[in-house]
Design a protein around this motif. Structure first.
Motif, PDB file in Angstrom:
ATOM      1  N   THR A 291      14.534 -22.899  17.753  1.00  0.00           N
ATOM      2  CA  THR A 291      14.526 -22.705  19.197  1.00  0.00           C
ATOM      3  C   THR A 291      15.555 -23.626  19.842  1.00  0.00           C
ATOM      4  OG1 THR A 291      12.826 -24.398  19.472  1.00  0.00           O
ATOM      5  CG2 THR A 291      12.070 -22.117  19.148  1.00  0.00           C
ATOM      6  N   LEU A 292      15.731 -23.501  21.145  1.00  0.00           N
ATOM      7  CA  LEU A 292      16.703 -24.356  21.846  1.00  0.00           C
ATOM      8  C   LEU A 292      16.363 -25.833  21.684  1.00  0.00           C
ATOM      9  CD1 LEU A 292      17.551 -22.505  25.186  1.00  0.00           C
ATOM     10  CD2 LEU A 292      19.156 -23.247  23.410  1.00  0.00           C
ATOM     11  N   THR A 293      15.072 -26.146  21.737  1.00  0.00           N
ATOM     12  CA  THR A 293      14.663 -27.546  21.565  1.00  0.00           C
ATOM     13  C   THR A 293      15.050 -28.048  20.183  1.00  0.00           C
ATOM     14  OG1 THR A 293      12.798 -27.252  23.085  1.00  0.00           O
ATOM     15  CG2 THR A 293      12.702 -29.126  21.572  1.00  0.00           C
ATOM     16  N   ALA A 294      14.785 -27.241  19.158  1.00  0.00           N
ATOM     17  CA  ALA A 294      15.143 -27.627  17.792  1.00  0.00           C
ATOM     18  C   ALA A 294      16.652 -27.681  17.622  1.00  0.00           C
ATOM     19  CB  ALA A 294      14.531 -26.648  16.802  1.00  0.00           C
ATOM     20  N   LEU A 295      17.356 -26.743  18.232  1.00  0.00           N
ATOM     21  CA  LEU A 295      18.815 -26.707  18.124  1.00  0.00           C
ATOM     22  C   LEU A 295      19.417 -27.988  18.692  1.00  0.00           C
ATOM     23  CD1 LEU A 295      21.355 -24.929  17.458  1.00  0.00           C
ATOM     24  CD2 LEU A 295      21.330 -24.274  19.876  1.00  0.00           C
ATOM     25  N   ARG A 296      18.932 -28.410  19.841  1.00  0.00           N
ATOM     26  CA  ARG A 296      19.475 -29.630  20.459  1.00  0.00           C
ATOM     27  C   ARG A 296      19.136 -30.862  19.637  1.00  0.00           C
ATOM     28  NH1 ARG A 296      17.742 -27.080  26.116  1.00  0.00           N
ATOM     29  NH2 ARG A 296      19.681 -25.927  26.530  1.00  0.00           N
ATOM     30  N   ALA A 297      17.952 -30.849  19.007  1.00  0.00           N
ATOM     31  CA  ALA A 297      17.601 -31.977  18.143  1.00  0.00           C
ATOM     32  C   ALA A 297      18.533 -32.041  16.939  1.00  0.00           C
ATOM     33  CB  ALA A 297      16.150 -31.845  17.687  1.00  0.00           C
ATOM     34  N   ILE A 298      18.871 -30.881  16.389  1.00  0.00           N
ATOM     35  CA  ILE A 298      19.793 -30.843  15.248  1.00  0.00           C
ATOM     36  C   ILE A 298      21.181 -31.301  15.676  1.00  0.00           C
ATOM     37  CG2 ILE A 298      21.028 -29.272  13.697  1.00  0.00           C
ATOM     38  CD1 ILE A 298      18.427 -27.674  13.430  1.00  0.00           C
ATOM     39  N   ILE A 299      21.619 -30.844  16.835  1.00  0.00           N
ATOM     40  CA  ILE A 299      22.934 -31.264  17.341  1.00  0.00           C
ATOM     41  C   ILE A 299      22.974 -32.776  17.516  1.00  0.00           C
ATOM     42  CG2 ILE A 299      24.459 -31.198  19.359  1.00  0.00           C
ATOM     43  CD1 ILE A 299      24.719 -28.741  17.627  1.00  0.00           C
ATOM     44  N   ASP A 300      21.895 -33.349  18.047  1.00  0.00           N
ATOM     45  CA  ASP A 300      21.835 -34.803  18.247  1.00  0.00           C
ATOM     46  C   ASP A 300      21.888 -35.554  16.921  1.00  0.00           C
ATOM     47  OD1 ASP A 300      21.710 -34.491  20.980  1.00  0.00           O
ATOM     48  OD2 ASP A 300      19.525 -34.686  21.099  1.00  0.00           O
ATOM     49  N   ALA A 301      21.514 -34.877  15.843  1.00  0.00           N
ATOM     50  CA  ALA A 301      21.504 -35.525  14.524  1.00  0.00           C
ATOM     51  C   ALA A 301      22.866 -35.460  13.839  1.00  0.00           C
ATOM     52  CB  ALA A 301      20.446 -34.880  13.633  1.00  0.00           C
ATOM     53  N   THR A 302      23.841 -34.791  14.465  1.00  0.00           N
ATOM     54  CA  THR A 302      25.187 -34.710  13.898  1.00  0.00           C
ATOM     55  C   THR A 302      26.076 -35.775  14.527  1.00  0.00           C
ATOM     56  OG1 THR A 302      25.962 -33.113  15.554  1.00  0.00           O
ATOM     57  CG2 THR A 302      24.949 -32.220  13.553  1.00  0.00           C
ATOM     58  N   ASP A 303      27.139 -36.124  13.841  1.00  0.00           N
ATOM     59  CA  ASP A 303      28.090 -37.125  14.327  1.00  0.00           C
ATOM     60  C   ASP A 303      29.412 -36.435  14.648  1.00  0.00           C
ATOM     61  OD1 ASP A 303      29.794 -39.194  14.839  1.00  0.00           O
ATOM     62  OD2 ASP A 303      29.455 -40.260  12.954  1.00  0.00           O
TER      63      ASP A 303
END
Length: 329
Positions: A133-145
């Motif tokens: 979901t969008l919430t999960a997508l943003r969490a994954i994005i935040d986990a990238t450098d």
């Protein structure tokens, strides 16, 4: 017999009407997706090994042999879909060897039906990859450098996977020259896909996003600016030292990368996330926003007769259209 290949035929006079050219044989072989062929080969090997251990014939196999083999797979608690694939593999091998209608599958299918009921009574359900979901997508994005090559590539992978409602095979096949920047966003060319058997190709239009970190246009441009390449695979292989490697990512590599990112992001049940979750997340969020099912199906390249898109939308509808909503409980 030791395998599922047909027995050598007797030598007969050459009949030019009964042969295929090498080119035709090659095209027939390539008409079957590679992952399907791999799965069928694995299923065939397992069946052959089981038969050899028990002294049973594999081709033609009796109805009892197939039923016992299915029961064996049930003992191993194989998923019903896996067992269905095994039955299909054995049936196809028999048909191609000239044994049409063999083996009789009635007993095997009844055993499979019992297996499904037993699993249901034990509380086991078909395992589904959770939607990103969008919430999960943003969490994954935040986990990238974003300062690293891998981080920028991973952002493109998950954002396009979500925005395109893409299959992992479609993501793996993307090339830089398939991406066109327009005033309205991005146009992505998908050269072929699961439902495009004639490889006519399809274009997916993706508008600008509103959040810088998940805006498809921004993340793709940032990756290409860093990549400095005019053509070739869009999603490149990168080693642990953040160095580009020859070639693009495979579908399996994309799957594993999504899982690793979900775990790194600390998502609940992170190890259950797969690339398919990106494809499922797009329609889930689009349905929440009130987009028509026909628009979602067209954007995700689902067959018009496929019920799959409804599987992603129904959970949203069950909450939005819940009969208990607003009754004063």
């Amino acid at each position: 017999m030791t395998d599922l290949e047909p027995r050598p035929a007797e030598v007969v006079p050459h009949d030019p009407n009964a042969v295929l050219s090498p080119a035709a044989l090659d095209r027939l072989d390539r008409s079957i997706p590679e992952n399907t062929k791999t799965a069928y080969r694995r299923q065939a090997r397992d069946f052959v090994a089981w038969c050899e251990e028990r002294g049973r014939d594999t081709l033609p196999a009796s109805a009892q042999t197939l039923a016992d083999y299915v029961s064996h797979l049930c003992d191993l608690d194989r998923a019903p879909s896996t067992i269905e694939q095994a039955i299909a593999t054995i049936r196809v091998a028999h048909r191609e060897a000239g044994h049409d209608g063999k083996p009789d599958t009635r007993a095997a299918l009844r055993i499979l039906k019992t297996h499904k009921r037993d699993r249901a009574e034990a509380g086991k359900r078909k395992k589904k990859a959770p939607p990103v979901t969008l919430t999960a997508l943003r969490a994954i994005i935040d986990a990238t450098d974003p300062t690293t090559l891998a981080g920028r590539r991973d952002r493109v992978m998950v954002v396009l996977g979500f925005a395109m409602m893409a299959r992992r095979s479609e993501l793996a096949a993307l090339r830089i020259e398939d991406v066109t920047f327009t005033d309205d966003g991005l146009t992505i060319l998908i050269r072929k896909s699961k439902t495009d058997q004639d490889a006519e190709g399809a274009e997916v239009n993706i508008p600008h996003g509103v959040h810088p970190d998940t805006d498809p246009v921004r993340v793709v441009r940032a990756w290409l600016d860093r990549l400095q390449a005019a053509d070739g695979p869009l999603l490149r292989r990168i080693n642990r030292w953040d160095q580009l490697q020859p070639g693009g990512m495979s579908g399996a590599a994309i799957n594993e990368r999504v899982r690793a990112l979900a775990i790194r992001a600390g998502l609940p049940n992170g190890a259950d996330f797969t690339a398919h979750g990106l494809r499922a997340g797009g329609p889930t969020e689009a349905a929440k926003a009130g987009q028509p099912v026909s628009f979602i199906a067209d954007h995700g390249r689902w067959s018009k007769t496929s019920p799959q898109v409804l599987e992603y939308i129904r959970p949203v509808d069950k909450w939005r259209d819940n009969p208990m909503r607003g009754i004063g409980l």
